[in-house]
Design a protein around this motif. Structure first.
Motif, PDB file in Angstrom:
ATOM      1  N   GLU A  31     -11.994   1.488   0.618  1.00 33.88           N
ATOM      2  CA  GLU A  31     -12.262   1.214   2.034  1.00 33.88           C
ATOM      3  C   GLU A  31     -13.556   0.424   2.158  1.00 33.88           C
ATOM      4  O   GLU A  31     -14.559   0.757   1.523  1.00 33.88           O
ATOM      5  CB  GLU A  31     -12.399   2.545   2.785  1.00 33.88           C
ATOM      6  CG  GLU A  31     -12.227   2.434   4.281  1.00 33.88           C
ATOM      7  CD  GLU A  31     -10.824   2.036   4.693  1.00 33.88           C
ATOM      8  OE1 GLU A  31      -9.846   2.564   4.116  1.00 33.88           O
ATOM      9  OE2 GLU A  31     -10.701   1.188   5.598  1.00 33.88           O
ATOM     10  N   GLY A  32     -13.514  -0.608   2.950  1.00 33.81           N
ATOM     11  CA  GLY A  32     -14.732  -1.386   3.140  1.00 33.81           C
ATOM     12  C   GLY A  32     -14.418  -2.766   3.659  1.00 33.81           C
ATOM     13  O   GLY A  32     -13.305  -3.053   4.088  1.00 33.81           O
ATOM     14  N   GLU A  33     -15.407  -3.618   3.577  1.00 35.90           N
ATOM     15  CA  GLU A  33     -15.270  -4.975   4.097  1.00 35.90           C
ATOM     16  C   GLU A  33     -14.934  -5.920   2.960  1.00 35.90           C
ATOM     17  O   GLU A  33     -15.577  -5.901   1.913  1.00 35.90           O
ATOM     18  CB  GLU A  33     -16.589  -5.407   4.743  1.00 35.90           C
ATOM     19  CG  GLU A  33     -16.514  -6.756   5.407  1.00 35.90           C
ATOM     20  CD  GLU A  33     -17.888  -7.292   5.798  1.00 35.90           C
ATOM     21  OE1 GLU A  33     -17.928  -8.333   6.447  1.00 35.90           O
ATOM     22  OE2 GLU A  33     -18.899  -6.664   5.432  1.00 35.90           O
TER      23      GLU A  33
ATOM     24  N   ARG B 117       0.847  -1.192   0.000  1.00 40.00           N
ATOM     25  CA  ARG B 117       0.000   0.000   0.000  1.00 40.00           C
ATOM     26  C   ARG B 117       0.886   1.246   0.000  1.00 40.00           C
ATOM     27  O   ARG B 117       1.928   1.267   0.653  1.00 40.00           O
ATOM     28  CB  ARG B 117      -0.887  -0.011   1.234  1.00 40.00           C
ATOM     29  CG  ARG B 117      -2.047   0.958   1.176  1.00 40.00           C
ATOM     30  CD  ARG B 117      -3.031   0.624   2.265  1.00 40.00           C
ATOM     31  NE  ARG B 117      -4.051   1.637   2.421  1.00 40.00           N
ATOM     32  CZ  ARG B 117      -5.026   1.569   3.324  1.00 40.00           C
ATOM     33  NH1 ARG B 117      -5.103   0.549   4.133  1.00 40.00           N
ATOM     34  NH2 ARG B 117      -5.920   2.523   3.408  1.00 40.00           N
TER      35      ARG B 117
ATOM     36  N   HIS C 235      -7.119   2.117  -3.718  1.00 40.86           N
ATOM     37  CA  HIS C 235      -7.590   1.468  -2.497  1.00 40.86           C
ATOM     38  C   HIS C 235      -9.078   1.764  -2.324  1.00 40.86           C
ATOM     39  O   HIS C 235      -9.527   2.890  -2.556  1.00 40.86           O
ATOM     40  CB  HIS C 235      -6.814   1.988  -1.291  1.00 40.86           C
ATOM     41  CG  HIS C 235      -7.369   1.531   0.016  1.00 40.86           C
ATOM     42  ND1 HIS C 235      -7.202   0.240   0.461  1.00 40.86           N
ATOM     43  CD2 HIS C 235      -8.109   2.167   0.957  1.00 40.86           C
ATOM     44  CE1 HIS C 235      -7.806   0.107   1.635  1.00 40.86           C
ATOM     45  NE2 HIS C 235      -8.365   1.259   1.957  1.00 40.86           N
TER      46      HIS C 235
ATOM     47  N   TRP D 297       0.868   5.716   0.061  1.00 41.73           N
ATOM     48  CA  TRP D 297       0.102   6.952   0.248  1.00 41.73           C
ATOM     49  C   TRP D 297       0.707   8.119  -0.540  1.00 41.73           C
ATOM     50  O   TRP D 297       0.077   9.141  -0.717  1.00 41.73           O
ATOM     51  CB  TRP D 297       0.058   7.328   1.731  1.00 41.73           C
ATOM     52  CG  TRP D 297      -0.972   6.593   2.529  1.00 41.73           C
ATOM     53  CD1 TRP D 297      -2.225   7.035   2.860  1.00 41.73           C
ATOM     54  CD2 TRP D 297      -0.869   5.300   3.107  1.00 41.73           C
ATOM     55  NE1 TRP D 297      -2.889   6.092   3.608  1.00 41.73           N
ATOM     56  CE2 TRP D 297      -2.081   5.014   3.771  1.00 41.73           C
ATOM     57  CE3 TRP D 297       0.144   4.329   3.128  1.00 41.73           C
ATOM     58  CZ2 TRP D 297      -2.309   3.820   4.447  1.00 41.73           C
ATOM     59  CZ3 TRP D 297      -0.085   3.137   3.794  1.00 41.73           C
ATOM     60  CH2 TRP D 297      -1.296   2.897   4.448  1.00 41.73           C
TER      61      TRP D 297
ATOM     62  N   ASP E 176     -18.155  -1.425  -0.042  1.00 41.28           N
ATOM     63  CA  ASP E 176     -17.869  -0.144   0.619  1.00 41.28           C
ATOM     64  C   ASP E 176     -19.003   0.250   1.552  1.00 41.28           C
ATOM     65  O   ASP E 176     -20.026  -0.446   1.648  1.00 41.28           O
ATOM     66  CB  ASP E 176     -17.552   0.950  -0.422  1.00 41.28           C
ATOM     67  CG  ASP E 176     -18.763   1.293  -1.290  1.00 41.28           C
ATOM     68  OD1 ASP E 176     -19.909   1.185  -0.801  1.00 41.28           O
ATOM     69  OD2 ASP E 176     -18.560   1.694  -2.448  1.00 41.28           O
ATOM     70  N   ARG E 177     -18.832   1.369   2.243  1.00 42.02           N
ATOM     71  CA  ARG E 177     -19.783   1.730   3.302  1.00 42.02           C
ATOM     72  C   ARG E 177     -21.168   2.063   2.751  1.00 42.02           C
ATOM     73  O   ARG E 177     -22.152   2.002   3.464  1.00 42.02           O
ATOM     74  CB  ARG E 177     -19.231   2.910   4.097  1.00 42.02           C
ATOM     75  CG  ARG E 177     -18.015   2.509   4.908  1.00 42.02           C
ATOM     76  CD  ARG E 177     -17.714   3.523   5.987  1.00 42.02           C
ATOM     77  NE  ARG E 177     -16.541   3.106   6.747  1.00 42.02           N
ATOM     78  CZ  ARG E 177     -15.327   3.584   6.553  1.00 42.02           C
ATOM     79  NH1 ARG E 177     -15.118   4.512   5.638  1.00 42.02           N
ATOM     80  NH2 ARG E 177     -14.311   3.150   7.275  1.00 42.02           N
TER      81      ARG E 177
END
Lengths: 348, 87
Positions: A197-199, A168, A195, A170, A265-266
């Motif tokens: 973000e999430g499960e 990863r 990337h 940044w 994702d969320r």
């Protein structure tokens, strides 16, 4: 039946899971032959799982060397099915499948073209063609490109090897460092992917080669190692993940096992990170949940009737364990020097 | 997914163990929370839930209202319903 990928370390290969699933079938009645690249692959020493163990040449030694070794194994113990489980060896097994079939050794594999279209380097093109939601990605063969990569792939991002490995990053400097690390380990091409973000949700599935799904089980990881690998997981009822697996099989007409690596994702959106062209290490969960996909592949390879694959038990969990196997110096010596070991050699 | 469907899909047991089959997540809740989830699965609205809780537990109206709102907020926070869900 022969199975590869017995490297059951903290980042395990799929072989042990496949063998356990095959043995879990009430219809299984045979011997398991382990094919390994190193005498210390842990699965070789699983006496309750493996009947015969052979070292085989690395893929870099070419298909003829692999075929000669498989011919020896076949002549010695007899093989009816081979299930390769490692990305790097699949091209060789695909190239050999007709010659193996002529020997009476069945496989159920994708074509070379199918293998290529789901590669990390080609996944974006496949996504565009098939309506699959892949995060912004680029193939980067020159690290200088990374200083402008944010115009196409936003930070943070992942720098990935063609087969394995992901770092990863940044910042551009971190991306360049990661690029060199990935190239040193896995070579080119390198893939850079945004990337999400999430499960993480993975789906183990089997395609029938005609655009349909033979079966599929989605799994959510409930415990991760420091490498981000699932150490525990649970079979879930995720219709969207299953729909994506069906879509992938339809678009590619995939033949054989595969694994989708997804992130939800969320806001409930799904993102396809990778497609692995083989069983995942956690595939024994499919057998535990009542949809034994490794056994299904063994049936498909032999043209045998399929077991009932209509449903699986949501909520079935796996919790991995690391344990110390006891073996003898003689067993290790036989594998290291003769390249094979048989349980019939064991002293009672 | 529809919030009510997601709630109906939750697996509950009598000890307050909650399993979300969509995510694989598991939770535990107290008897009041379990009863609220059961009312939600039946499609009950706010007043029906409050009346049902009052009939089953020895609590005053203000406490019940606060408990219900806190519980719904917890459901939102845990992703068991959408952020817009309310009673």
């Amino acid at each position: 039946m022969a199975v590869t990928g017995l490297n059951a370390t903290d980042n395990p290969g799929p072989g042990v899971g496949v063998v356990r699933a095959l043995r879990a079938s009430p219809e299984f009645d045979g011997r398991i032959v382990a094919l390994a690249y190193d005498a210390l692959e842990p699965g070789l020493y699983a006496r309750d799982l493996v009947d015969d163990a052979y070292l085989v040449p690395y893929p870099s030694q070419g298909t003829e060397a692999l075929l000669a070794r498989l011919e020896h194994v076949h002549a010695t113990v007899g093989l009816d099915v081979v299930i390769p489980t490692l990305d790097a060896e699949l091209p060789a097994f695909i190239a050999l499948q007709d010659r193996l079939a002529a020997l009476g050794i069945a496989t159920f594999l994708p074509t070379a073209a199918q293998l290529e279209v789901r590669s990390k380097a080609r996944l974006v093109a496949l996504a565009a063609q098939g309506g699959l939601p892949v995060p912004a990605s680029r193939v980067v063969n020159d690290p200088a490109e990374l200083y402008a990569i944010h115009q196409h792939v936003p930070y943070p991002l992942w720098v990935k090897g063609a087969y394995y490995g992901a770092e990863r990053a940044w910042t551009p400097d971190e991306a360049v460092t990661a690029w060199h690390k990935v190239v040193a380990t896995w070579g080119l091409p390198v893939i850079v992917q945004a990337h999400v973000e999430g499960e993480e949700i993975d789906v183990n599935a089997v395609g029938d080669g005609r655009g349909g799904l033979v079966g599929a089980v989605p799994m959510a990881k409930t415990l991760l190692t420091d490498k981000g690998k699932g150490w525990a997981g649970i079979a879930i009822q995720d219709r969207q993940a299953l729909a994506l697996a069906a879509r992938f099989a339809e678009v590619t007409r995939w033949r054989g096992p595969f694994e989708l690596e997804l992130v939800r994702d969320r806001s409930g959106g799904y993102h396809l990170l990778e497609v692995n062209p083989r069983f995942p290490a956690w595939c024994f969960l499919t057998a535990g949940a009542g949809m034994n996909l490794p056994w299904a592949v063994a049936c498909l390879a032999r043209g045998a009737p399929l077991p009932d694959l209509s449903t699986y038990t949501v909520g079935t969990m796996f919790v991995r364990i690391a344990l110390d196997q006891i073996t003898t110096l003689d067993t290790f010596r036989a594998l290291a020097t003769e390249g094979e070991w048989h349980t019939t050699q064991e002293t009672p | 997914m529809d919030d009510r469907q997601q709630l109906r899909d939750l697996a509950l047991n009598d000890k307050g163990f909650v399993f979300d089959p969509l995510t694989g997540a598991t939770f535990s809740t107290n008897p009041t929370g379990l009863q609220i989830l059961r009312f939600l699965q039946e499609g009950a609205d706010r007043s029906a839930i409050l009346a049902g809780l009052q009939a089953r537990f020895d609590v005053r109206g203000d406490d019940l209202t606060r408990d219900l709102d806190e519980f719904v907020s917890t459901l939102r926070r845990q992703g068991l319903v959408g952020q817009d869900f309310g009673l």
